[in-house]
Design an enzyme around this catalytic site. Structure first.
Site, PDB file in Angstrom:
ATOM      1  N   LYS A 169       0.829  -1.212   0.000  1.00  0.00           N
ATOM      2  CA  LYS A 169       0.000   0.000   0.000  1.00  0.00           C
ATOM      3  C   LYS A 169       0.863   1.262   0.000  1.00  0.00           C
ATOM      4  O   LYS A 169       0.600   2.213  -0.754  1.00  0.00           O
ATOM      5  CB  LYS A 169      -0.915  -0.024   1.211  1.00  0.00           C
ATOM      6  CG  LYS A 169      -1.585   1.293   1.569  1.00  0.00           C
ATOM      7  CD  LYS A 169      -2.655   1.684   0.590  1.00  0.00           C
ATOM      8  CE  LYS A 169      -3.455   2.877   1.134  1.00  0.00           C
ATOM      9  NZ  LYS A 169      -4.450   3.365   0.171  1.00  0.00           N
ATOM     10  N   LYS A 238       0.971  12.464   5.052  1.00  0.00           N
ATOM     11  CA  LYS A 238       1.177  11.416   6.046  1.00  0.00           C
ATOM     12  C   LYS A 238       1.610  10.111   5.391  1.00  0.00           C
ATOM     13  O   LYS A 238       2.533   9.434   5.869  1.00  0.00           O
ATOM     14  CB  LYS A 238      -0.114  11.217   6.853  1.00  0.00           C
ATOM     15  CG  LYS A 238      -0.034  10.187   7.963  1.00  0.00           C
ATOM     16  CD  LYS A 238      -0.614   8.821   7.575  1.00  0.00           C
ATOM     17  CE  LYS A 238      -2.067   8.861   7.213  1.00  0.00           C
ATOM     18  NZ  LYS A 238      -2.590   7.507   6.879  1.00  0.00           N
TER      19      LYS A 238
END
Length: 311
Positions: A169, A238
């Site tokens: 991911k 982030k």
């Protein structure tokens, strides 16, 4: 016997995934700090994560980051004690693989399977139940939850052991960040060069510069549609930081991370933190002479700045 399903974190993505499960006729017990989010997704609201664990055989998590996941799973004694041996926890968050592996080891001590399931496709795919999942963890546990995953994902890849899903991911998200930030820069330059933006995109999509952003994002953005509802600039930043941290742990150089770090950092500094990450093009435009790809006013003064309008 059919597994009872629970869902913790029913925000932008979690709520959409839950809605897909519910619309398929499956009962879901849910908890979110915003009770209205649980109700909007069609789940049965419960008062805590521990209550969801107690009422479920399979618990899905869709939380902001590893710190929040650890707070829910590792630091809440009530949650841990409520999970029955033989249950499965599926973490759909974007999280640090090293944290994921620690959680996997802790839950394994109680006979609980922990799957890390990175998701891709954004809000639009979640809405349609057409997400792509990259999953790490026990293959048998993945097979067990496959019928539920099928309600919101059309492609599911088993990537390997614990942490492999979240690792994949982060790699995917970084390439997404590169494509978006770099294409934003190119499109601002095209605007200042006086080029027709639709034709520029046609050229890029027929040439070696083609990428997800040129194909799926900017054809909308140049008309003023920023595709609201997806990842914000703050969340994109982030994710890039998580990627850099992960590569540091792996001992891999990350010289290409400076571009998206600078771009999404700029977007945050200029007030776009909570707006969809596609507005990174406006942040770059701001420092390039207040350029907007789409001029909504006849005077061509550009789109409103973050200080002028809110999502």
């Amino acid at each position: 016997m059919t597994d009872r399903i629970g869902f913790i974190g029913l925000g932008n993505m979690g709520g959409r995934m839950t809605r897909c499960i519910v619309d398929a006729g499956v009962e879901v017990h849910g908890f979110d700090m915003q009770r209205a989010a649980v109700e909007s997704a069609g789940a049965i609201p419960l008062g805590s994560s521990a209550e969801v664990a107690a009422q479920s055989d399979v618990v899905f998590l869709s939380l902001p980051d590893s710190k929040v996941v650890e707070k829910v799973v590792l630091q809440d004694a009530a949650f841990l004690s409520s999970l029955a041996s033989g249950s499965v926890v599926v973490d759909l968050s974007t999280a640090a693989p090293s944290s994921t592996q620690r959680i996997h080891e802790r839950l394994a001590e109680q006979g609980i399977a922990y799957l890390d399931a990175g998701i891709s496709g954004g809000a639009a795919a979640a809405e349609k139940g057409a997400l792509t999942l990259m999953v790490g963890g026990d293959a048998a546990a993945l097979e067990r939850v496959q019928p539920v995953l099928a309600h919101f994902a059309t492609k599911v890849f088993h990537m390997g052991a614990s942490g492999a899903g979240h690792s994949t991911k982060l790699l995917n998200n970084f390439l997404n960040a590169i494509a978006l930030s770099a294409t934003a820069e190119v499109m601002v330059a095209a605007k200042k060069a006086g080029l027709d933006l639709a034709t520029v995109l046609d050229v890029l999509n027929a040439s070696s510069g083609v990428n997800f952003a040129t194909l799926n994002r900017f054809p909308k953005i140049i008309t003023g549609d920023y595709l609201k509802g997806g990842l914000t600039n703050a969340l994109m930043m982030k994710d890039v930081v998580l990627y850099v941290d992960h590569l540091h742990e792996l001992g891999v150089a990350s010289p290409n991370s400076s571009g998206p770090l600078a771009s999404f950092g700029l977007a945050q500094a200029l007030g776009y933190a909570d707006q969809i990450s596609n507005t990174v093009v406006d942040a770059i435009g701001d420092v390039s002479g207040h350029v907007r790809l789409h001029d909504p006013d006849p005077a061509g003064d550009g789109a409103a700045r973050p200080t002028d309008t809110k999502d």
